[in-house]
Structures are given as structure tokens and as C-alpha cells.
Design a protein around this motif. Structure first.
Motif, PDB file in Angstrom:
ATOM      1  N   SER A  72      -6.813  44.405  21.043  1.00 11.17           N
ATOM      2  CA  SER A  72      -6.386  43.330  21.941  1.00 11.17           C
ATOM      3  C   SER A  72      -6.293  41.989  21.230  1.00 11.17           C
ATOM      4  O   SER A  72      -5.320  41.250  21.412  1.00 11.17           O
ATOM      5  N   GLU A 113      -2.893  39.809  20.583  1.00  6.06           N
ATOM      6  CA  GLU A 113      -2.776  38.509  21.256  1.00  6.06           C
ATOM      7  C   GLU A 113      -2.697  37.342  20.283  1.00  6.06           C
ATOM      8  O   GLU A 113      -1.892  36.444  20.449  1.00  6.06           O
ATOM      9  N   THR A 158      -7.540  32.678  23.642  1.00  6.20           N
ATOM     10  CA  THR A 158      -7.890  34.073  23.380  1.00  6.20           C
ATOM     11  C   THR A 158      -9.086  34.556  24.194  1.00  6.20           C
ATOM     12  O   THR A 158      -9.199  35.746  24.478  1.00  6.20           O
ATOM     13  N   VAL A 160      -8.515  37.026  27.075  1.00  8.17           N
ATOM     14  CA  VAL A 160      -8.131  38.359  26.593  1.00  8.17           C
ATOM     15  C   VAL A 160      -9.379  39.108  26.131  1.00  8.17           C
ATOM     16  O   VAL A 160      -9.571  40.277  26.461  1.00  8.17           O
ATOM     17  N   HIS A 161     -10.225  38.431  25.362  1.00  2.79           N
ATOM     18  CA  HIS A 161     -11.473  39.030  24.887  1.00  2.79           C
ATOM     19  C   HIS A 161     -12.322  39.491  26.071  1.00  2.79           C
ATOM     20  O   HIS A 161     -12.788  40.634  26.117  1.00  2.79           O
ATOM     21  N   THR A 189     -10.814  42.416  28.033  1.00  2.00           N
ATOM     22  CA  THR A 189     -10.904  43.645  27.245  1.00  2.00           C
ATOM     23  C   THR A 189     -12.334  44.167  27.228  1.00  2.00           C
ATOM     24  O   THR A 189     -12.566  45.372  27.378  1.00  2.00           O
TER      25      THR A 189
END
Length: 149
Positions: free
Chosen positions: A32, A36, A114, A117-118, A121
Motif C-alpha cells: 500500500s 501510494e 500517507t 493509507v497506512h 491498510t
């Protein structure tokens, strides 16, 4: 197998379970984050660790401990992030041998971009791991580990 051997096997099985969970999560995060932002998990970890510091900087030795890397691996990692203008090094005013690493505005912006997204995920990977019977108990224990720290 004696009692002592049984205890060793229980701990070894616990370690294998922990390693399996770590591998599952790290693999998902790696995919991921690379997709990204072209960041590796350890690069993200550095940016995140720096963002959580008062003053947004850390000594190189602290950064090595936070990332579980050797001093030389940490130096190479910092070089890569510095080349991308995501962090900078600053000489310590009190100790000229000491070097701090500090996030740049670009590093802060990339981390903020980011982080969702982290986090998404990580949440998804933990939910998937909880569906695996061998990993479920460990996933369920994670919130308690933080509470006891």
C-alpha cells in the motif's frame, strides 16, 4: 518432552505466531505504501517516529532504535530520505558530535498524505488476521498491550 521443553515450545510457538502476524501486516503495508507514496514501511516508520517527537527531531541513535536498524542501515535510510528532501540533518548545538534528523515541510506533507493509507491498510490487515484462527488471539490481545504500557 519435559516441562522445561514444553515451556520452550510454547514460547517458540508464540514467537512464530507473532512473526506470522508481523509478516502479514508488513507485507500489506509495504504494498500500500509503495503504491501510494513510493515509501517503504521502514521509511514511513521514520517519518512517523519523527512526527511524534517534541520539536520533530531525533538523534540518529534514537532513530536506529525506533526502526530496529543498525547504525549503518539507519544512515543509509536517512541518506535516501534526505535525497528525497523528506528530512534533514542538523548538528546538535550542545554536542557537536551529535546529529539530529528532522522532518522537512515536504516530509510532513507526505506523511500527512500517507497516514490515512497506512492506517486503513493496518486496520484491514488486522481484520483479515483476526479471521485466521492461529492469529485471532494475538490480534485480540493488541489493544491490551498498549493499555498496559
Amino acid at each position: 518432552m519435559g516441562i522445561k521443553d514444553d515451556a520452550v515450545e510454547v514460547r517458540a510457538q508464540g514467537w512464530r505466531t507473532l512473526a506470522a502476524l508481523h509478516g502479514l501486516i508488513e507485507g500489506e503495508l509495504e504494498r500500500s505504501l509503495q503504491a501510494e507514496s513510493k515509501l517503504s514501511v521502514v521509511e514511513y516508520t521514520v517519518l512517523d517516529a519523527l512526527s511524534r517527537q517534541d520539536g520533530w527531531h531525533m538523534r540518529m541513535q534514537q532513530l536506529a532504535r525506533a526502526t530496529a536498524l543498525s547504525a549503518s542501515a539507519t544512515t543509509r535510510l536517512v541518506n535516501r530520505l534526505e535525497d528525497r528532501a523528506l528530512l534533514t540533518r542538523i548538528l546538535c548545538a550542545d554536542d557537536r558530535r551529535g546529529i539530529y534528523t528532522e522532518l522537512t515541510p515536504s516530509g510532513i506533507a507526505l506523511l500527512e498524505e500517507t497516514r490515512p493509507v497506512h492506517d486503513a491498510t493496518l486496520e484491514r490487515a488486522l481484520a483479515e488476521a483476526q479471521e485466521i484462527p492461529e492469529l485471532a488471539a494475538l490480534v485480540e490481545a493488541l489493544p491490551r498491550l498498549h493499555a498496559n504500557a
